[in-house]
Design a protein around this motif. Structure first.
Motif, mmCIF file in Angstrom:
data_model
loop_
_atom_site.group_PDB
_atom_site.id
_atom_site.type_symbol
_atom_site.label_atom_id
_atom_site.label_comp_id
_atom_site.label_asym_id
_atom_site.label_seq_id
_atom_site.Cartn_x
_atom_site.Cartn_y
_atom_site.Cartn_z
ATOM 1 N N MET A 5 0.779 -1.226 0.060
ATOM 2 C CA MET A 5 0.168 -0.091 -0.053
ATOM 3 C C MET A 5 0.923 1.330 -0.164
ATOM 4 N N ALA A 6 0.960 1.862 -1.080
ATOM 5 C CA ALA A 6 1.672 3.183 -1.069
ATOM 6 C C ALA A 6 0.997 4.332 -0.651
ATOM 7 N N CYS A 7 1.750 5.130 0.301
ATOM 8 C CA CYS A 7 1.175 6.026 0.911
ATOM 9 C C CYS A 7 1.790 7.449 0.332
ATOM 10 N N SER A 12 5.054 3.093 2.939
ATOM 11 C CA SER A 12 4.357 2.257 2.423
ATOM 12 C C SER A 12 3.929 1.061 3.499
ATOM 13 N N ILE A 13 2.941 0.242 3.412
ATOM 14 C CA ILE A 13 2.466 -0.846 4.204
ATOM 15 C C ILE A 13 2.527 -2.111 3.365
ATOM 16 N N TYR A 59 -13.194 -9.309 6.012
ATOM 17 C CA TYR A 59 -12.791 -8.185 7.129
ATOM 18 C C TYR A 59 -11.088 -8.177 6.962
ATOM 19 N N PHE A 60 -10.604 -6.787 6.908
ATOM 20 C CA PHE A 60 -9.329 -6.801 7.112
ATOM 21 C C PHE A 60 -8.560 -6.167 8.102
ATOM 22 N N ARG A 61 -7.324 -6.487 8.622
ATOM 23 C CA ARG A 61 -6.749 -5.877 9.727
ATOM 24 C C ARG A 61 -5.042 -5.501 9.053
ATOM 25 N N VAL A 62 -4.711 -4.256 9.668
ATOM 26 C CA VAL A 62 -3.460 -4.007 8.990
ATOM 27 C C VAL A 62 -2.491 -3.526 10.387
ATOM 28 N N LEU A 63 -1.305 -3.895 10.197
ATOM 29 C CA LEU A 63 -0.268 -3.761 11.308
ATOM 30 C C LEU A 63 0.479 -2.809 10.447
ATOM 31 N N VAL A 69 4.210 5.783 8.529
ATOM 32 C CA VAL A 69 3.606 5.900 7.106
ATOM 33 C C VAL A 69 2.921 7.483 7.474
ATOM 34 N N ASN A 70 2.700 8.126 6.363
ATOM 35 C CA ASN A 70 1.905 9.409 6.487
ATOM 36 C C ASN A 70 1.244 9.460 5.299
#
Length: 87
Positions: A5-7, A12-13, A59-63, A69-70
């Protein structure tokens, strides 16, 4: 997913920091890791569609990464329905 996931502002995540489940209140670490390759979600046990609409929630969970990140972090997850033989 098609990559991390680009921020928009910083960082990124990684895909490996995202888990999913069909259980709505699952705890991170007990879900299934998101992957860059197609993966069957075996827990989809909805009835065979004969008419109308059949749905299943995911359902999703993100660490969050320790280096932070910002901004807005986003990615695309693609779901494809595949007919099952009922086995």
């Amino acid at each position: 997913a098609d990559g991390p996931m680009a921020c928009t502002i910083l960082g990124s995540i990684p895909v490996g920091n995202v888990e999913y489940s069909v259980v709505d209140a699952f705890v991170y670490g007990f879900g299934t890791d998101l992957s860059l390759v197609a993966t069957a979600i075996a827990a989809f046990t909805g009835p065979q569609r004969t008419a109308g609409v059949v749905t299943e929630d995911v359902y999703f969970r993100v660490l969050m990464p320790v280096d932070g990140v910002n901004g807005v972090c986003s990615n695309t997850v693609t779901f494809t329905a595949v007919a099952s033989d009922g086995v």
